[in-house]
Design an enzyme around this catalytic site. Structure first.
Site, PDB file in Angstrom:
ATOM      1  CG  ASP A  33      -2.054   0.992   1.103  1.00 53.34           C
ATOM      2  OD1 ASP A  33      -3.208   0.552   0.973  1.00 53.34           O
ATOM      3  OD2 ASP A  33      -1.773   2.217   1.109  1.00 53.34           O
ATOM      4  CB  ILE A  34       0.861   4.228  -2.182  1.00 47.01           C
ATOM      5  CG1 ILE A  34       1.974   5.079  -2.743  1.00 47.01           C
ATOM      6  CG2 ILE A  34      -0.391   5.032  -1.907  1.00 47.01           C
ATOM      7  CD1 ILE A  34       1.694   5.607  -4.141  1.00 47.01           C
ATOM      8  CG  ASN A  89     -12.290  -0.494   3.877  1.00 43.65           C
ATOM      9  OD1 ASN A  89     -12.676  -0.929   4.961  1.00 43.65           O
ATOM     10  ND2 ASN A  89     -11.131   0.124   3.733  1.00 43.65           N
ATOM     11  CD  GLN A  96     -14.595  -0.590  -2.822  1.00 38.14           C
ATOM     12  OE1 GLN A  96     -15.768  -0.875  -2.595  1.00 38.14           O
ATOM     13  NE2 GLN A  96     -13.891  -1.140  -3.791  1.00 38.14           N
ATOM     14  CG  HIS A 102      -8.542  -2.851  -2.296  1.00 43.44           C
ATOM     15  ND1 HIS A 102      -9.443  -2.106  -3.040  1.00 43.44           N
ATOM     16  CD2 HIS A 102      -8.406  -2.194  -1.111  1.00 43.44           C
ATOM     17  CE1 HIS A 102      -9.824  -1.060  -2.333  1.00 43.44           C
ATOM     18  NE2 HIS A 102      -9.221  -1.091  -1.148  1.00 43.44           N
ATOM     19  CG  LEU A 103      -7.443  -9.491   1.640  1.00 42.40           C
ATOM     20  CD1 LEU A 103      -8.621  -9.395   2.613  1.00 42.40           C
ATOM     21  CD2 LEU A 103      -7.154 -10.965   1.313  1.00 42.40           C
ATOM     22  CG  HIS A 104      -6.837  -2.841   3.148  1.00 40.95           C
ATOM     23  ND1 HIS A 104      -6.076  -1.703   2.948  1.00 40.95           N
ATOM     24  CD2 HIS A 104      -8.055  -2.556   2.631  1.00 40.95           C
ATOM     25  CE1 HIS A 104      -6.822  -0.773   2.348  1.00 40.95           C
ATOM     26  NE2 HIS A 104      -8.024  -1.271   2.145  1.00 40.95           N
TER      27      HIS A 104
HETATM   28  P1  5GP Z   1      -9.753   1.530   0.442  1.00 42.73           P
HETATM   29  O1  5GP Z   1     -10.056   2.698   1.320  1.00 42.73           O
HETATM   30  O2  5GP Z   1     -10.346   1.673  -0.938  1.00 42.73           O
HETATM   31  O3  5GP Z   1     -10.085   0.204   1.072  1.00 42.73           O
HETATM   32  O4  5GP Z   1      -8.188   1.483   0.301  1.00 42.73           O
HETATM   33  C1  5GP Z   1      -7.481   1.871  -0.836  1.00 42.73           C
HETATM   34  C2  5GP Z   1      -6.015   1.775  -0.503  1.00 42.73           C
HETATM   35  O5  5GP Z   1      -5.285   1.888  -1.705  1.00 42.73           O
HETATM   36  C3  5GP Z   1      -5.519   2.869   0.430  1.00 42.73           C
HETATM   37  O6  5GP Z   1      -4.956   2.277   1.593  1.00 42.73           O
HETATM   38  C4  5GP Z   1      -4.481   3.625  -0.405  1.00 42.73           C
HETATM   39  O7  5GP Z   1      -3.364   4.024   0.350  1.00 42.73           O
HETATM   40  C5  5GP Z   1      -4.110   2.616  -1.466  1.00 42.73           C
HETATM   41  N1  5GP Z   1      -3.708   3.218  -2.738  1.00 42.73           N
HETATM   42  C6  5GP Z   1      -4.394   4.169  -3.415  1.00 42.73           C
HETATM   43  N2  5GP Z   1      -3.746   4.466  -4.557  1.00 42.73           N
HETATM   44  C7  5GP Z   1      -2.649   3.671  -4.600  1.00 42.73           C
HETATM   45  C8  5GP Z   1      -1.576   3.523  -5.556  1.00 42.73           C
HETATM   46  O8  5GP Z   1      -1.508   4.181  -6.596  1.00 42.73           O
HETATM   47  N3  5GP Z   1      -0.610   2.603  -5.258  1.00 42.73           N
HETATM   48  C9  5GP Z   1      -0.661   1.849  -4.129  1.00 42.73           C
HETATM   49  N4  5GP Z   1       0.336   0.973  -3.953  1.00 42.73           N
HETATM   50  N5  5GP Z   1      -1.648   1.960  -3.213  1.00 42.73           N
HETATM   51  C10 5GP Z   1      -2.628   2.862  -3.448  1.00 42.73           C
END
Ligand code: 5GP
Ligand code: ZN
Length: 115
Positions: A33-34, A89, A96, A102-104
């Site tokens: 995750d970035i 999420n 989300q 995606h699975l964290h």
């Molecule tokens: P969500 O809130 O949708 O469950 O989580 C999305 C996740 O994707 C966030 O934790 C965010 O930091 C990560 N993310 C968003 N854009 C990028 C990207 O371009 N590269 C990577 N590696 N992670 C990303």
């Protein structure tokens, strides 16, 4: 739809946006995750575009099982020895942000940024 040209994670799958990959097979990709919430925070995604868990059906059980089943090996390889969290999420009320399933998977010593 298997690829969404406007989707950031589809772009990562296609190599159009760089990522720190930790695992890849025919169906699944895992990368860091970035903005990590924990010392180790990876995202495991299907390569095929699926918007969210709302769009998942029984026909996807092997794919979802694979996303879960690769995670212990990946966390072990990343040095996580004391447990971790899986988080998905889903949709707006589920917080989300990226509309590609995606699975964290988060682990490592506390404190963490979130959770
Ligand atoms: P969500 O809130 O949708 O469950 O989580 C999305 C996740 O994707 C966030 O934790 C965010 O930091 C990560 N993310 C968003 N854009 C990028 C990207 O371009 N590269 C990577 N590696 N992670 C990303
Ligand atoms: Zn996508």
């Amino acid at each position: 739809m298997s690829h969404d040209a406007n989707c950031i994670f589809c772009k990562i799958v296609a190599g159009q946006i760089p990522s720190k990959k930790v695992y890849e097979d025919e169906d699944v990709l895992a990368f860091h995750d970035i903005h990590p919430w924990a010392p180790v925070h990876i995202l495991i995604i299907p390569k095929r575009h699926i918007t969210s868990m709302v769009d998942v059906g029984l026909e996807d059980q092997a794919l979802l099982g694979r996303m879960m089943a690769v995670s212990p090996r990946l966390m072990a390889e990343l040095g996580v020895t004391n447990g971790y969290r899986h988080v998905v999420n889903t949709g707006r009320d589920g917080m989300q942000e990226v509309m590609h399933l995606h699975l964290h998977v988060m682990g490592g010593p506390r404190p963490w940024a979130k959770g």
